[in-house]
Design a protein around this motif. Sequence first.
Motif, PDB file in Angstrom:
ATOM      1  N   TRP A 112       0.776  -1.227   0.000  1.00  0.00           N
ATOM      2  CA  TRP A 112       0.000   0.000   0.000  1.00  0.00           C
ATOM      3  C   TRP A 112       0.811   1.282   0.000  1.00  0.00           C
ATOM      4  O   TRP A 112       0.280   2.330  -0.296  1.00  0.00           O
ATOM      5  CB  TRP A 112      -0.914   0.033   1.239  1.00  0.00           C
ATOM      6  N   TYR A 118       1.990   0.197  -5.494  1.00  0.00           N
ATOM      7  CA  TYR A 118       0.637   0.680  -5.289  1.00  0.00           C
ATOM      8  C   TYR A 118       0.022   1.098  -6.616  1.00  0.00           C
ATOM      9  O   TYR A 118      -1.108   0.747  -6.949  1.00  0.00           O
ATOM     10  CB  TYR A 118       0.683   1.847  -4.302  1.00  0.00           C
ATOM     11  N   ARG A 123      -3.602  -0.697  -6.417  1.00  0.00           N
ATOM     12  CA  ARG A 123      -4.725   0.201  -6.657  1.00  0.00           C
ATOM     13  C   ARG A 123      -5.561  -0.223  -7.850  1.00  0.00           C
ATOM     14  O   ARG A 123      -6.787  -0.234  -7.746  1.00  0.00           O
ATOM     15  CB  ARG A 123      -4.235   1.646  -6.810  1.00  0.00           C
ATOM     16  N   ALA A 127      -9.361  -1.016  -7.310  1.00  0.00           N
ATOM     17  CA  ALA A 127     -10.259  -0.087  -7.988  1.00  0.00           C
ATOM     18  C   ALA A 127     -11.146  -0.821  -8.983  1.00  0.00           C
ATOM     19  O   ALA A 127     -12.325  -0.505  -9.135  1.00  0.00           O
ATOM     20  CB  ALA A 127      -9.448   0.993  -8.689  1.00  0.00           C
ATOM     21  N   PRO A 139      -9.270   2.342  -2.558  1.00  0.00           N
ATOM     22  CA  PRO A 139      -7.830   2.086  -2.424  1.00  0.00           C
ATOM     23  C   PRO A 139      -7.116   3.150  -1.603  1.00  0.00           C
ATOM     24  O   PRO A 139      -6.252   2.824  -0.789  1.00  0.00           O
ATOM     25  CB  PRO A 139      -7.332   2.082  -3.876  1.00  0.00           C
ATOM     26  N   SER A 140      -7.487   4.421  -1.809  1.00  0.00           N
ATOM     27  CA  SER A 140      -6.744   5.449  -1.070  1.00  0.00           C
ATOM     28  C   SER A 140      -7.049   5.388   0.412  1.00  0.00           C
ATOM     29  O   SER A 140      -6.194   5.689   1.247  1.00  0.00           O
ATOM     30  CB  SER A 140      -7.061   6.842  -1.624  1.00  0.00           C
TER      31      SER A 140
END
Lengths: 298, 259
Positions: A112, A118, A123, A127, A139-140
């Motif tokens: 992460w 990432y 991600r 996503a 993801p964030s």
Amino acid sequence: MAAAMELRCWGGDWGLPSVHTESLIVLAYAKFSGAKVTVSPIDWTWKTLTATVPELLCEDSAVQEPAQILNFLRKRRFNADYELSARQGADTMAYIALLEEKLLPALLHTFWVDAENYANLTRPWFASRSPFPLNFLVPSRHANTALSRILLTKGEAPLHRITEVEGKIYSDAKECLNLLSYRLGTANYFFGNFSPLQSHLRQLDNLTSFCDNILAVYFNSDHPCPPPPVQETMAANLQKLTQLVNKESNMIEKMDDNLRSSPQHKPHRSEPKPSLATSKHSLLDTLGKVYGSHQQQL
Amino acid sequence: MSLAAEAFVSQMAAAEPWPESATLYQPLKEDQILLSDCASSLAVQAYLRMCGLPVQVVCRANAEYMSPSGKIPFIHVGNQVVSELGPIVQFTKAKGNSLSDGLDDVQRAEMKAYMELVNNMLLTAELYIQWCDDPTAAEISRPRYSSPYSWPLSNILAYQKQWEVRRKMNAIGWGGKTLEQVYEDVSQCCQALSQRLGTQPYFFNKQPTELDALVFGHLFTILTTRLTSTELAERIKSYSNLLSFCRRIEQTYFEDKSS
């Protein structure tokens, strides 16, 4: 006892039933203890944002957190730890604590926090499995949680910069892997010789997926298929697992070097492929590399 | 410290023998020190006594700020300052004193795993009880922590520390736990330690190791510290072999200290 149990978790990829560490722990334990659990992945639903995974639903009660879920299964007589002696049970707790403290930050970081991983791997996967517009948020959010956890637990003074924290995390992880490989030795399982396994081995399964990820993303070379935890007979595969663990620590050492690029270490940066190829030759070879470099570090 | 710097310090440490003037710094004993810091400090003192290395204990109100890593305790040896049990063990090892040399690789792995268990469970539980449990924080932790300072600095520092600890608890997932769950975790940890100790005098049979020092530090402090409730001490007292373990170490290594 025969009540239907439903487990909500992230879906699977890369040869594993689930890419989420905690979901994987619960899934593996359920399989080993013989509990009948229907898996309902939360991919592509709004639950990716709202639900805490993994979550076990049974009748009208919901249990969250892997530790609580394992306790719940044990109370329902689905116990994979039944055959262990008291002392082995105590050792289990200790090794789980070791893993959480030393290895988990490195895993979190690689999935992460590390920018390249990432952006290219984690991600896009998360996503693509979340419905619009959650694919921007999910993801964030995970990444922020992971980063804050790492910084709060490991980033205390005098390690102010993230690069120093990274170096420390990876050297801790390497030491932890060495300790685990000492403990496993040539045995098939950590405790006993039969299918009941402890959750730290499930974390190791995640290691193989993690190391396979690195192989796939960075090295593009052939690698032995990781044994999915659903299989009951894992005797020969676990031998391979030990080899992968050692290869894993080799790779972590390379990442260590990449991060610090200190002049006293040999430059591995330009030759990842040949080193990996040589490390496949024999287990002794890999062990020698791991212990040799470990000595050098000390 | 970066790893290269650590290696350099170890080399420098190995060059000189242990001086007579080594000192250990901790917060003020009567008024200021809190449960978790007292436990860590006692663990280091026990370890140094087990190694046979003399050290003087000095209490300072600003010990936490003097420490290189912000953690208590730290030792000042020669011209080096080292804090926390882990680095101190490595430091003494560089000087040639080590308690765990006789262990093989598997035992060393076990020892490290158990030390992580104690840190993960007992230390985190102590921090939780001190700072995340409102009655304890208001009656004991905040007043004690800020006792050397005058208002308004005392308020600011106490609340800042509380905020920091609560943030950390949230990050590792302990923020949502209830006090009952924390006590339960402590019980499980003690049960694991008790099962591992069994009937042996020390965790690795005849010789004490840093694990024994760490466990002694935490258990003894919990047993002898007055909190808002005695639940924690009661939970530990139910394991008789842990009690006799603490008593044995106290008598063997701290007998000249008046209790």
